[in-house]
Enzyme design. Structure first.
Site, PDB file in Angstrom:
ATOM      1  CB  SER A   1      -0.956  -0.041   1.193  1.00  0.00           C
ATOM      2  OG  SER A   1      -2.017   0.859   1.026  1.00  0.00           O
TER       3      SER A   1
ATOM      4  CG  ASP B   1      -4.277  -1.809   0.566  1.00  0.00           C
ATOM      5  OD1 ASP B   1      -3.324  -2.460   1.017  1.00  0.00           O
ATOM      6  OD2 ASP B   1      -4.405  -0.577   0.720  1.00  0.00           O
TER       7      ASP B   1
END
Length: 718
Positions: free
Chosen positions: A68, A211
């Protein structure tokens, strides 16, 4: 006593640091050093503080893994950016703008600008309303990543970067982890940071990803599998919240997501030799306003490990990213355009919308702008691109995800002092009869019901055909604010339009107007029915419709009135020009100059005289906005207005606008005083650009002895 306190603090400081260093850590000879950067949204800015400490000590990093925001920061560091470089990028980036994913209005099509007035859009598929998959498609994030990674755009094997790199994403269908070590670096990092609900899943190959935090948020284990001896990790997880901090649906969702993150982080700590855990209490994934505080927290925490870092290998030489001149560096001669996954729109449509000439010389910055023009058509979910070489040619390859939705329901709310309150309901249909067409049908329900219909076939430079219709009623007031005249006006227009240099729209057409007016006191009625040919030139590259800070607006129109009336001795003719310019003085101060010119050759019918006064942005015959006067309070055959305004953006989306306005209305140019400015006023506006449209409180006062006017505007104009 002071020495005793100093030694006690030193011991406590050392104990705290050692608690985050693996027990009995032994540093082998010539160790390989890895950097594991976890995800955490805005909290990820703390990574940069750690990098600055490592840079200051010259620590040699041999491999980086990230998830991320850790993937974004780690990818930049791996590509040759220093900690200070990345800090500047973060401080200069508007992350709220990235998340909002608002289209660049300046690049939007003329049709989309004309229908930019809705609060809610509901796509209709298979007869059913569908909800959006996220707040953002990620298109703006992709632009930024492409620009940032342009110096390594030709590297597909991430182990060949200045520092070998890998990032973690999650396969949305299987829920399994995906480690990206090769491919499109920007696209891989985008997938790793595609937080559910904030950003759309990213399609790479035949799979879609979200993610990496959904599987592994702290990717230390993978570095050990690469043979890394010492893993330095930055752990952003703050643990689970207590009940007093779980107060909203967002808090609940974040807590549920953190269940898995907390447990997996404990597992990854086994593979982390130096665990740096900045103090981020009270800060969250969207704490973008606290950039400086978060950056400092990472630096402060990393400084506690200087003694350990000093024992690690140092760089033989400092790899610094060579500053890139955005104009002359990364220049490519584009020899061809290729499309992938396009089913609806052809290559010629894409090339035309991008204004791409082949062959031509381009930079990544220019390509970003061209792709933005294509994206601003609202016909695509996301557009990825790359420059590839084949047969000694540079090919611009676009991988497009087309939006095949054809039907939309849209809604809006508005209030102003002229039309009062209104609820807007709209149906929009794409590709009606023609592939490049759009039709928008508005119905406004409220104090002053009205309708608008827009249909246009967009052929770009080749002339396209359009149709416009509207119907409305409104009241004219005298200087005392009393309604004296009621108007009903219906217009139908057919026109052709062509685009020049992608900035100006030229066209000609025929309009039909039907009028009826009623004097409220005498109840006298007048009627009119007219056919009027016209020509126009329009341009609008303002960055905002309600609170523009830069850009220009131009609308010039020439019209002959009542063309089918053979009884006229002298046919009336008008030319009018609405010209506006916005000139930024600083980031928070803009000067705005607005002028309007209206000239009548031969006297025109009362319906087409220029009417001065009112605060509005709607298209209303020949009514001209002017502060300090009621709608249409003054009228005449010719008009000139000028407004000088200063817009002060004092906090985020809050504004103060102050200005002076002057005007003159005169019957003909034989009047020696036609240049006199007989009408003057001052106005001040408090404004807020809210997610639901503009909010404006306006007070204006004419310099004549008449009362001031207070007006309220809520929502987009329609």
């Amino acid at each position: 006593m002071k020495k005793l306190i100093f030694y006690i603090l030193l011991i406590l400081f050392t104990l705290h640091a050692n608690a985050q260093v693996k027990e009995n850590l032994k540093i082998p000879k010539n160790p390989k050093i890895g950097l594991s950067l976890s995800g955490g949204g805005a909290k990820g800015f703390a990574h940069v503080g750690v990098l600055k400490v490592l840079d200051s000590l010259g620590v040699k990093v041999d491999y980086i893994s990230g998830t991320s925001m850790g993937a974004i920061v780690g990818g930049l560091y791996a590509s040759g950016y220093t900690g200070k470089d990345i800090e500047k990028i973060i401080l200069d980036t508007d992350f709220y703008n990235l998340i909002s994913n608002q289209n660049n209005r300046a690049e939007s099509t003329f049709f989309n600008k004309s229908v930019d007035k809705y609060l809610l859009k509901v796509p209709i598929k298979n007869g059913k309303a569908t909800l959006p998959t996220s707040i953002s498609s990620g298109q703006k994030n992709l632009y930024l990543l492409k620009e940032l990674f342009k110096n390594v755009s030709n590297i597909n094997d991430f182990s060949k970067l200045p520092i070998p790199f890998m990032c973690v994403a999650t396969n949305l269908e299987s829920g399994k982890i995906k480690i990206f070590e090769n491919g499109d670096l920007s696209e891989s990092i985008l997938a790793s940071s595609a937080f559910p609900s904030l950003m759309d899943p990213v399609k790479i190959g035949d799979s879609i990803y979200v993610d990496g935090a959904m599987t592994v948020n702290y990717p230390s284990e993978f570095l050990k599998k690469k043979g890394i001896d010492i893993v330095i990790g930055v752990d952003l997880n703050q643990g689970l919240n207590k009940r007093d901090k779980i107060n909203s649906i967002v808090d609940i969702l974040n807590q549920i997501i953190d269940f898995g993150i907390v447990e997996e982080t404990k597992n990854q700590l086994k593979f982390t030799d130096v665990n740096i855990k900045p103090n981020l209490e009270g800060l969250g994934v969207t704490s973008f306003d606290d950039k400086a505080k978060i950056l400092k927290s990472g630096y402060t925490e990393a400084m506690k490990y200087v003694e350990v870092f000093d024992k690690l290998p140092k760089k033989v030489y400092e790899y610094l990213r060579i500053p890139i001149n955005p104009i002359y560096s990364n220049i490519y001669k584009i020899d061809a355009l290729e499309l992938e996954n396009n089913k609806i729109y052809s290559k010629y449509y894409v090339q035309g919308k991008m204004s791409l000439l082949i062959p031509s010389v381009q930079t990544y910055g220019k390509i970003n702008k061209m792709v933005d023009k294509l994206y601003a058509t609202n016909n695509y979910k996301i557009i990825n691109y790359d420059i590839i070489q084949r047969d000694n040619k540079n090919i611009l390859k676009l991988n497009v995800s087309e939006d095949d939705t054809r039907f939309f329901l849209k809604f809006g709310l508005h209030y102003d002092e002229i039309f009062k309150s209104g609820l807007l309901a709209n149906i929009t249909i794409k590709r009606l009869v023609f592939k490049n067409s759009n039709i928008s049908i508005d119905g406004v329900f409220g104090d002053k019901p009205r309708y608008y219909i827009n249909y246009f076939i967009d052929n770009g430079y080749i002339p396209g055909f359009g149709f416009y219709a509207s119907g409305m009623s409104f009241d004219l007031e005298n200087a005392e604010g009393t309604a004296v005249n009621k108007w009903n006006w219906y217009r139908n227009e057919a026109f052709i339009q062509s685009i020049w240099k992608d900035k100006f729209a030229f066209g000609l057409g025929l309009s039909h107007d039907n009028f009826s007016t009623t004097e409220i006191i005498t109840n006298d009625e007048k009627f009119g029915n007219y056919f009027n040919p016209f020509m126009f030139m329009r341009a609008d590259n303002q960055d905002s419709k309600s609170f523009p800070k830069r850009g220009f607006y131009t609308n010039i129109e020439a019209k002959i009135y009542n063309i089918f009336d053979d009884e006229q001795n002298k046919r009336a003719f008008q030319i009018k020009a609405d010209l506006r310019g916005n000139f930024p003085i600083t980031k928070w101060l803009t000067y705005r100059l607005s002028t309007f010119y209206g000239i009548s050759i031969n006297p025109v019918n009362d319906f087409y005289q220029y009417h001065l006064g009112g605060v509005f942005e709607q298209r209303i015959v020949n009514f001209v906005r002017f502060n300090g006067y009621n709608l249409g309070e003054e009228k005449g055959n010719n008009i000139f207005t000028v407004s000088n305004n200063f817009q002060f953006n004092f906090y985020r989306n809050f504004y103060v606008i102050a200005g002076i306005n002057s005007a003159n209305i005169f019957e003909n140019f034989d009047d020696s005083k036609f240049l006199d400015l007989k009408y003057n006023s001052a106005a001040i506006t408090l404004g807020y650009d809210s997610p639901f449209g503009q909010v404006k409180l306006n007070y204006s006062h004419a310099f004549k002895s008449k009362p001031g006017i207070f007006s309220v505007v809520l929502g987009h104009w329609f």
